[in-house]
Design a protein around this motif. Structure first.
Motif, mmCIF file in Angstrom:
data_model
loop_
_atom_site.group_PDB
_atom_site.id
_atom_site.type_symbol
_atom_site.label_atom_id
_atom_site.label_comp_id
_atom_site.label_asym_id
_atom_site.label_seq_id
_atom_site.Cartn_x
_atom_site.Cartn_y
_atom_site.Cartn_z
ATOM 1 N N SER A 220 1.027 -1.697 -0.147
ATOM 2 C CA SER A 220 0.110 0.140 -0.328
ATOM 3 C C SER A 220 1.268 1.216 0.526
ATOM 4 N N ASN A 221 0.571 2.283 -0.664
ATOM 5 C CA ASN A 221 1.058 3.380 -1.551
ATOM 6 C C ASN A 221 1.351 4.660 -1.781
ATOM 7 N N THR A 222 1.320 5.773 -0.731
ATOM 8 C CA THR A 222 0.803 7.039 -1.607
ATOM 9 C C THR A 222 2.009 7.614 -1.581
ATOM 10 N N GLY B 157 8.151 -9.256 0.536
ATOM 11 C CA GLY B 157 7.756 -8.652 1.540
ATOM 12 C C GLY B 157 6.238 -7.818 1.847
ATOM 13 N N ILE B 158 5.787 -7.269 2.845
ATOM 14 C CA ILE B 158 4.744 -6.316 3.095
ATOM 15 C C ILE B 158 5.367 -4.636 3.109
ATOM 16 N N PHE B 159 4.778 -3.729 1.929
ATOM 17 C CA PHE B 159 4.937 -2.571 2.356
ATOM 18 C C PHE B 159 3.132 -1.646 2.579
ATOM 19 N N ALA B 160 3.846 -0.597 3.736
ATOM 20 C CA ALA B 160 2.882 0.197 3.587
ATOM 21 C C ALA B 160 3.740 1.080 3.445
ATOM 22 N N ASN B 161 4.102 2.156 2.625
ATOM 23 C CA ASN B 161 4.996 3.436 2.518
ATOM 24 C C ASN B 161 4.098 4.706 2.275
ATOM 25 N N THR B 162 4.956 5.971 2.149
ATOM 26 C CA THR B 162 4.927 6.839 1.263
ATOM 27 C C THR B 162 6.254 7.405 0.500
ATOM 28 N N ASP B 163 6.220 7.948 -1.130
ATOM 29 C CA ASP B 163 7.215 8.608 -0.947
ATOM 30 C C ASP B 163 8.109 10.071 -1.285
#
Length: 357
Positions: A228-230, A276-282
């Motif tokens: 999930s990413n913004t 992996g599992i990723f919940a990041n912001t750019d």
């Protein structure tokens, strides 16, 4: 509406079933029809498409697929719902719902419910929200690989980009103003391998969708990712993995570097090569990162795999919550939540045994 019922197999190769809500000289607010397929099995291969879309004020229809035995989406094929890249598009995308025993996605096969932004528009008036993806597979969901095909007469609206990962996608692109849809998977065994992804992302100022997985077991190997990413002002959606069994994440996608060299950058949404599992912001984003909640019996993270909730923008990093009934094992891998210029980020572990190596 389009409705097809077959006793045995529905087979599509380099062909398309589609329903479109088109802009017209009138109000253009008619909805597109639904697509309803029922069969023993459904096979899509060689860039075959089942799609609903809107580039007007009307909503795209929904896609309903019921296949008793299995659904296979292979070699750059897709089941898709799109709000098209037209500045007049204000209708909402349709939902994709699949009910089967086994679902196989391979070689760039996708379920995709996205908003395609018109980046060169003078203002962002593509206002429709993206559709949701709901998968119920009583036995398994297995996805792997990427699209190796150089597609002729390529159409963004329905076809996966050459080099794009196999997987489930709900993305709100730059140039749009709608929310991206959510993804829900209910199955016994979920396997994500060889660079495949389950991803909900936002590149605009509206929120990204959530990802919810209900399963017995989850295996993400050789670059398999849930992310999930913004990349803008919208908040990233949360990731919820609720298992009655084990979570195993390991390895890297050995083809990742080659894909970066051979294909367009926009085709590759993966957060690097690691599983992996990723919940990041750019970088330069202002939205908050999503939270990650994992529940199960045992959890293993091996061979340079990652669990990451990081903010590289000004929004807050998300929290990471692991609730395991028995053991967490981390071998040559990393669990990280961090921020550069933002606040937030908390790791909570509820577990009997922790093994580190």
């Amino acid at each position: 509406n389009i409705s097809i019922t077959a006793k045995d197999t529905i087979f599509l190769s380099n062909s398309e079933i589609s329903s479109v809500a088109l802009e017209s000289d009138s109000l253009g607010n008619d909805n597109s029809g639904t697509i309803n397929l029922q069969s023993s099995s459904l096979v899509l291969t060689d860039s075959a498409q089942i799609s609903v879309s809107t580039d007007s004020q009307g909503d795209a229809g929904d896609i309903f697929i019921e296949a008793k035995d299995f659904v296979s989406v292979d070699r750059g094929s897709a089941i898709s719902s799109a709000v098209q890249e037209d500045i007049a598009a204000t209708g909402n995308g349709g939902n994709i719902q699949i009910d089967t025993r086994s679902l196989f996605l391979t070689n760039g096969g996708q379920l995709n419910a996205s908003i395609l932004g018109e980046i060169e528009a003078e203002c962002n008036i593509i206002q429709g929200n993206g559709g949701n993806i709901l998968v119920k597979a009583s036995e398994l969901v297995n996805m792997s690989g990427y699209n190796p095909l150089e597609l002729e007469n390529f159409s963004r609206g329905s076809s996966p980009l050459p080099g794009a990962s196999t997987g489930f996608y709900t993305i709100a692109e730059a140039g749009s103003t709608g929310n991206s849809g959510s993804i829900e998977v209910n199955t016994k065994d979920l396997t994500i391998a060889d660079g495949a992804v389950i991803t909900a992302q936002t590149f605009n100022n509206n929120d990204g969708g959530s990802i919810t997985i209900q399963a017995n077991s989850l295996t993400a190997i050789d670059g398999g990712q849930i992310l999930s990413n913004t990349a803008a002002g919208g908040n990233a959606g949360q990731i919820i993995v609720n298992l009655v069994g084990n979570i195993a994440i390991a390895g890297n996608d050995t083809n990742f570097s080659e894909r970066l060299e051979l294909f367009e950058p926009e085709a590759i949404v993966n957060a690097g090569a690691a599983s992996g599992i990723f919940a990041n912001t750019d970088v330069d984003s202002t939205g908050n990162g999503g939270e990650i909640l994992l529940t199960g019996i045992n959890f293993s993270l091996e061979e340079s795999a990652l669990i990451s909730a990081q903010s590289e923008g000004t929004g807050n990093a998300g929290n990471l919550d692991l609730r395991l009934q028995n053991e967490v094992s981390i071998v040559d891998s990393i669990i990280v939540t961090a921020e550069t210029s933002a606040a937030g980020c908390r790791i909570n572990l509820s577990v009997k045994i922790i093994r580190l190596a």
